[in-house]
Design a protein around this motif. Structure first.
Motif, mmCIF file in Angstrom:
data_model
loop_
_atom_site.group_PDB
_atom_site.id
_atom_site.type_symbol
_atom_site.label_atom_id
_atom_site.label_comp_id
_atom_site.label_asym_id
_atom_site.label_seq_id
_atom_site.Cartn_x
_atom_site.Cartn_y
_atom_site.Cartn_z
ATOM 1 N N LEU A 2 -29.206 -20.404 12.721
ATOM 2 C CA LEU A 2 -28.953 -20.926 12.837
ATOM 3 C C LEU A 2 -28.053 -21.263 14.355
ATOM 4 N N LYS A 3 -27.781 -21.791 15.428
ATOM 5 C CA LYS A 3 -27.054 -21.912 16.011
ATOM 6 C C LYS A 3 -25.318 -22.220 16.126
ATOM 7 N N LEU A 6 -23.875 -27.440 18.002
ATOM 8 C CA LEU A 6 -24.566 -27.894 18.162
ATOM 9 C C LEU A 6 -24.068 -29.489 18.436
ATOM 10 N N TYR A 10 -27.044 -33.885 15.021
ATOM 11 C CA TYR A 10 -27.248 -32.402 14.209
ATOM 12 C C TYR A 10 -26.294 -31.332 13.535
ATOM 13 N N PHE A 11 -25.374 -31.649 13.740
ATOM 14 C CA PHE A 11 -24.817 -30.351 12.839
ATOM 15 C C PHE A 11 -24.523 -31.524 11.105
ATOM 16 N N LEU A 13 -27.072 -33.543 10.489
ATOM 17 C CA LEU A 13 -27.897 -33.159 9.147
ATOM 18 C C LEU A 13 -28.508 -32.419 8.964
ATOM 19 N N LEU A 14 -28.382 -31.164 9.695
ATOM 20 C CA LEU A 14 -27.987 -30.025 9.381
ATOM 21 C C LEU A 14 -27.555 -29.720 8.203
ATOM 22 N N LEU A 15 -26.213 -30.247 7.705
ATOM 23 C CA LEU A 15 -25.109 -30.323 6.750
ATOM 24 C C LEU A 15 -25.705 -30.388 5.629
ATOM 25 N N ILE A 17 -29.033 -31.308 5.070
ATOM 26 C CA ILE A 17 -30.331 -30.659 4.393
ATOM 27 C C ILE A 17 -29.843 -29.031 3.322
ATOM 28 N N LEU A 18 -28.203 -28.682 4.185
ATOM 29 C CA LEU A 18 -28.065 -27.704 3.455
ATOM 30 C C LEU A 18 -27.278 -28.187 1.710
ATOM 31 N N TYR A 135 -19.922 -20.922 8.692
ATOM 32 C CA TYR A 135 -20.695 -21.387 9.171
ATOM 33 C C TYR A 135 -20.312 -22.538 9.982
#
Length: 506
Positions: A2-3, A6, A10-11, A13-15, A17-18, A135
């Motif tokens: 994980l970067k 962000l 993107y941040f 979207l990532l969260l 998905i998580l 994170y």
């Protein structure tokens, strides 16, 4: 990997998905169980639910983070931490986080909540809550322009609307299962139902609706002891045909009668409210103890539990007050409710007396801690709060021992009443709701009544009479609302609100 830097989109979207991957196994477990996923329509529905879930959470996370990175991060950390605990209870006990469950949570005291503590809960909290939160705190968010924010938000909303209308053929199925779906979707289950709970609570408690004044018809000395059971289901009482002898004392008691009954709800606050009200409603009518106390009846309330509507009487004693004047091992259990009770009754100068004993005997998950060791009749027992780790035999044995202890408590109440021969007396035992013990992989209670299995709403309704002063109607089935009118009838209370059809006495 994980970067740590962000873009805000993107941040979010990532969260999203998580959030989807970590907390929605129960949600889609229910969907796959109730949808024909091998058919085209079923497959489309599942795909659309996945996409809507991802886009909806993306939109909210994106909005919060754009408005304030600090506040957005704080809310996201809080969301992931709460999600981890919520999913633990869903996976472990099969609960649904709907409005009624939110009510259970806010009406749970420290003693009950601490009984749920386990290593598994800590692991859920750390792995599914703390680690993602670290994170979220660490990542640096690169903000976007207002133009991109507005465009992204508009496209997200439009996409969700298109998917919703594209699934018009599935609206009926979604509506039918909306309570379960809403109670399993994170973070929507609690973020929507917490405000709803407080809005409805405020509406209910704005003002108690007083009932018409009542009058006492005679001077005969009468006592009703109403014992409100906790999580007692009728199918585990040998009085109701259960093969294990969980009622060794009551089964030998004369003038004891049992009735088939159901609860209004599957959680304490609503169940107790229903027992004490003249009718099952969402309104806050004046409840039985308040009503009788206002109309010159001696009312005594003793409790080791919680969750009752506001009580407005003089003689109210909770667990701590009762324990202060009690000595011995039994004071740590529900027998403390009987400490000095007979003396308190005899000290009354009134002819009409209502005693309410609100027990906590069969409340899980720590069933084996709800009774003194000498009542551990059935062995081996479950000693873990993680009920799914116990065998079915251990879990049911522990629960059955709470019923044996209930049998003992009720027999002691009856013995006390037998000694007060100058009074006509009766004892009513009615549970607030039932309990699941692993059937259909469900534990404890709290499933919405429309979805709940019979174990959570089929309850005991037990009546004992001292003498032939009164007899009982041959009722095939009773509800909790029968209590209010039956107590009025037995005590000789005349009231415009009285309903003879809801009275169990001839």
């Amino acid at each position: 990997m994980l970067k740590n830097n962000l873009k805000i989109s993107y941040f979010a979207l990532l969260l999203s998905i998580l959030n989807f991957l970590l907390y929605h196994y129960p949600f889609f477990g229910f969907v796959f169980k109730n949808v024909d996923y091998q058919s085209l329509g079923g497959a489309i529905l599942i795909v659309c639910l996945v996409i809507i879930m991802l886009v909806a959470n993306f939109f909210v996370f994106f909005l919060f983070t754009y408005l304030s990175r600090f506040v957005g991060k704080f809310l996201l950390v809080l969301t992931f931490l709460i999600n981890s605990v919520a999913v633990y209870f869903i996976n472990t006990y099969g609960v649904i986080i709907d409005e009624s469950m939110i009510g259970n949570i806010f009406n749970t005291n420290y003693e009950e909540s601490s009984s749920f503590f386990s290593v598994k809960l800590v692991l859920y909290f750390i792995i599914l809550g703390v680690l993602p939160s670290l994170y979220i705190i660490r990542v640096k968010i690169i903000k976007t322009t207002f133009k991109k924010f507005a465009l992204t938000s508009a496209l997200s909303l439009a996409f969700m609307l298109i998917l919703v209308f594209a699934n018009a053929s599935n609206w009926l199925w979604i509506d039918k299962n909306s309570k379960t779906l809403g109670g399993l979707a994170m973070p929507w289950s609690y973020s929507v139902n917490i405000p709803l709970y407080f809005i409805h609570k405020h509406q209910e408690n704005e003002k108690e609706i007083l009932l018409p004044d009542a009058t006492i018809k005679d001077n005969e000395k009468s006592i009703v002891i109403l014992v409100i059971g906790e999580s007692a289901r009728s199918q585990n009482f040998s009085l109701y045909g259960y093969p294990k002898n969980t009622n060794p004392l009551l089964s030998q008691t004369k003038n004891l009668h049992t009735f088939n009954a159901t609860s209004c709800a599957t959680y304490t606050t609503a169940g107790v409210k229903c027992i004490l009200e003249h009718t099952n409603s969402n309104k806050l009518y004046e409840i039985l103890p308040n009503y009788l106390f206002r109309n010159d009846v001696e009312v005594i309330w003793r409790t080791t539990n919680w969750g009752q509507p506001p009580i407005h009487i003089k003689n109210y004693l909770d667990k701590e007050a009762l324990k202060a004047s009690c000595e011995g091992e039994d004071c740590a259990y529900d027998e403390v409710l009987l400490q000095g009770l007979k003396e308190q009754i005899l000290a009354s100068k009134k002819n009409k007396i209502l005693v309410i004993l609100h027990t906590s005997t069969s409340h899980g998950p720590s069933y084996s801690k709800k009774y003194p060791s000498r009542f551990e009749i059935f062995k081996p027992v479950c000693n873990s709060v993680e009920l799914s780790k116990c065998s079915q035999e251990e879990l049911i044995n522990a629960y059955d021992n709470t019923i044996v202890y209930t049998d003992y408590l009720l027999s002691k109440v009856i013995e006390d009443l037998k000694q007060m021969k100058e009074y006509h007396s009766t004892m009513l035992f009615v549970s607030d709701h039932g309990e699941s013990l692993g059937e259909k992989n469900l534990y404890m209670h709290g499933i919405p009544i429309s979805l709940a299995p019979k174990e959570q709403y089929e309850i005991p309704f037990i009546v004992w009479l001292l003498d032939d002063y009164r007899q009982l109607k041959p009722n095939a089935h009773l509800t909790q609302n029968h209590v209010f009118h039956s107590v009025l009838n037995f005590l000789g209370i005349q009231s415009p609100i009285y309903n003879e059809e809801m009275n169990i006495f001839k």
